[in-house]
Scaffold this motif. Structure first.
Motif, PDB file in Angstrom:
ATOM      1  N   LYS A   1       0.960  -1.118   0.061  1.00  0.00           N
ATOM      2  CA  LYS A   1       0.161  -0.028  -0.039  1.00  0.00           C
ATOM      3  C   LYS A   1       1.061   1.164  -0.039  1.00  0.00           C
ATOM      4  O   LYS A   1       0.663   2.282  -0.895  1.00  0.00           O
ATOM      5  CB  LYS A   1      -0.911  -0.081   1.172  1.00  0.00           C
ATOM      6  N   LEU A   2       1.966   1.239   0.762  1.00  0.00           N
ATOM      7  CA  LEU A   2       2.773   2.415   0.730  1.00  0.00           C
ATOM      8  C   LEU A   2       3.477   2.779  -0.447  1.00  0.00           C
ATOM      9  O   LEU A   2       3.581   3.680  -1.095  1.00  0.00           O
ATOM     10  CB  LEU A   2       3.885   2.154   1.690  1.00  0.00           C
TER      11      LEU A   2
ATOM     12  N   THR B   1       2.390   5.778   5.371  1.00  0.00           N
ATOM     13  CA  THR B   1       1.474   5.995   4.155  1.00  0.00           C
ATOM     14  C   THR B   1       0.468   7.110   4.429  1.00  0.00           C
ATOM     15  O   THR B   1       0.062   7.633   3.426  1.00  0.00           O
ATOM     16  CB  THR B   1       0.628   4.769   3.995  1.00  0.00           C
TER      17      THR B   1
END
Lengths: 135, 171
Positions: free
Chosen positions: B97-98, B161
Motif C-alpha cells: 500500500k505504501l 502511508t
C-alpha cells in the motif's frame, strides 16, 4: 506551562488552516510583532510564526524528557539502539518537514509551517516513545 | 591401591586441566544466542538490503527480517510461528500500500521535488529500520523478535502511508 499547552492545542487548527492556504500566505498582514504576543489569539503572520516556534519548542522539550526517561530504563545495548533510532528520526523529521513545506519557501508564513510540521512530528514521536516505555 | 587412587586423581586433574580451557568458549553460546538474530546486533550491518537510492521507478524496498530464521509459514506448527507469519503478511500488505501511495505522489511531483522525496524516503527507511531494531530488541526469542519487528515495520509503514496520502492532497 499549562497555559502554553492550551495555546498549543488551540493553535493547531490555526496552523492547519494556515498550511492549507500556504500560497495565500503572502496576503497575510505584515504587522510588527506586538511587544507581548498573545499566542492564543495570534492572527498576524509574525505572531503566528513566533508562536508556532514556541509550540515546537515545547513539544521538543516534552520529547527530550520522554526520551531521557526511556533511556534511563534501558541497558547499554538497548540505549545504543535507541540513540541510533533517534538520530535517524531527527534526520527523517528534518527532511520530511523540508519537503512538506517546500512550496511555502520564501513566503511570510514559512517559519510557521515549518514549526507546525516539526511540532506535529515531535508530538507523534513522543507518543511512540511513551508507548515503548509503557511496554 | 594408593597408587591407583593417585593415578585416578591425576587423570581427573588432567581431565579438568583439559576441560578448563574449554570453559570460556562454553560461555559464548549463551551470550551469542541473541546474536543469532542478525537484526539484534548493533554492530552488524543495518538490515538495510535496499540501496539508499529510491530511484523513481523502483518501489520502496522490503527490509530483510531474520533471514536466518527458518519459518515455514505454509505449515506453522506453533502459535508463535502463526503470529510471526501473520505479522509478516500484514507488513507485506502495508508495504504494498505504501508503495502504491508513494508512486502516486511521486507522479504528481516535479523532478526536483521527486529528488527531495527520495531523500525523505531514504531517511525514513533508515529511521524505520533503526527504530524497529530497537523495538524488537526489547523482547527475547528469535521468533518473537521477528514478530515484534514485523509489527513495528507495519505500524511505521501505515503511519508513513498516511503522511504521504496527506502530502498527495492538494495544498
Amino acid at each position: 506551562m499549562t497555559i502554553t499547552k492550551r495555546f498549543s492545542l488551540l493553535a493547531l487548527p490555526l496552523l492547519t488552516a494556515a498550511t492549507a492556504t500556504a500560497i495565500g500566505a503572502a496576503h497575510l498582514t505584515q504587522a510588527q510583532p506586538a511587544p507581548q504576543i498573545d499566542c492564543e489569539n495570534a492572527s498576524d503572520t509574525p505572531s503566528i510564526n513566533y508562536c508556532a516556534g514556541l509550540f515546537y519548542e515545547e513539544a521538543d522539550k516534552a520529547l527530550n524528557q520522554t526520551y531521557q526517561q526511556l533511556q534511563s530504563t534501558l541497558g547499554s545495548d538497548q540505549q545504543e539502539k535507541l540513540v541510533a533510532a533517534q538520530r535517524a528520526w531527527i534526520e527523517y523529521r528534518d527532511k520530511n518537514c523540508d519537503f512538506e513545506v517546500r512550496r511555502s519557501i520564501g513566503g511570510t508564513g514559512y517559519p510557521a509551517y515549518l514549526s507546525g510540521c516539526l511540532e506535529r512530528m515531535t508530538e507523534k514521536r513522543t507518543i511512540e516513545l511513551q508507548r515503548l516505555q509503557a511496554n | 591401591m594408593k597408587r591407583l587412587l593417585w593415578f585416578v586423581a591425576l587423570l581427573l586433574a588432567i581431565g579438568a586441566g583439559c576441560r578448563s580451557p574449554e570453559t570460556p568458549p562454553a560461555l559464548p553460546p549463551a551470550t551469542s544466542s541473541p546474536a543469532a538474530n542478525p537484526t539484534a546486533s548493533a554492530t552488524s550491518p543495518p538490515t538495510v538490503t535496499y540501496t539508499p537510492t529510491v530511484s523513481p521507478p523502483s518501489p520502496i524496498p522490503t527490509p530483510a527480517v531474520n533471514s536466518a530464521q527458518t519459518v515455514d509459514c505454509n505449515n506453522p506448527q506453533t502459535q508463535e510461528v502463526i503470529d510471526r507469519c501473520a505479522a509478516e503478511q500484514a507488513y507485506n500488505a502495508a508495504d504494498a500500500k505504501l508503495n502504491q501511495v508513494y508512486q502516486q505522489l511521486r507522479a504528481s511531483l516535479t523532478s526536483s521535488e521527486q529528488a527531495q522525496l527520495t531523500e525523505v524516503e531514504t531517511a525514513w527507511l533508515e529511521f524505520r529500520d533503526r527504530n524497529c531494531d530497537f523495538e524488537s530488541s526489547q523482547v527475547t526469542g528469535e521468533i518473537r523478535q521477528s514478530t515484534v519487528r514485523y509489527r513495528c515495520l507495519e505500524a511505521l509503514t501505515q503511519d508513513r502511508t498516511a503522511e504521504l496520502q496527506a502530502q498527495a492532497e492538494p495544498l
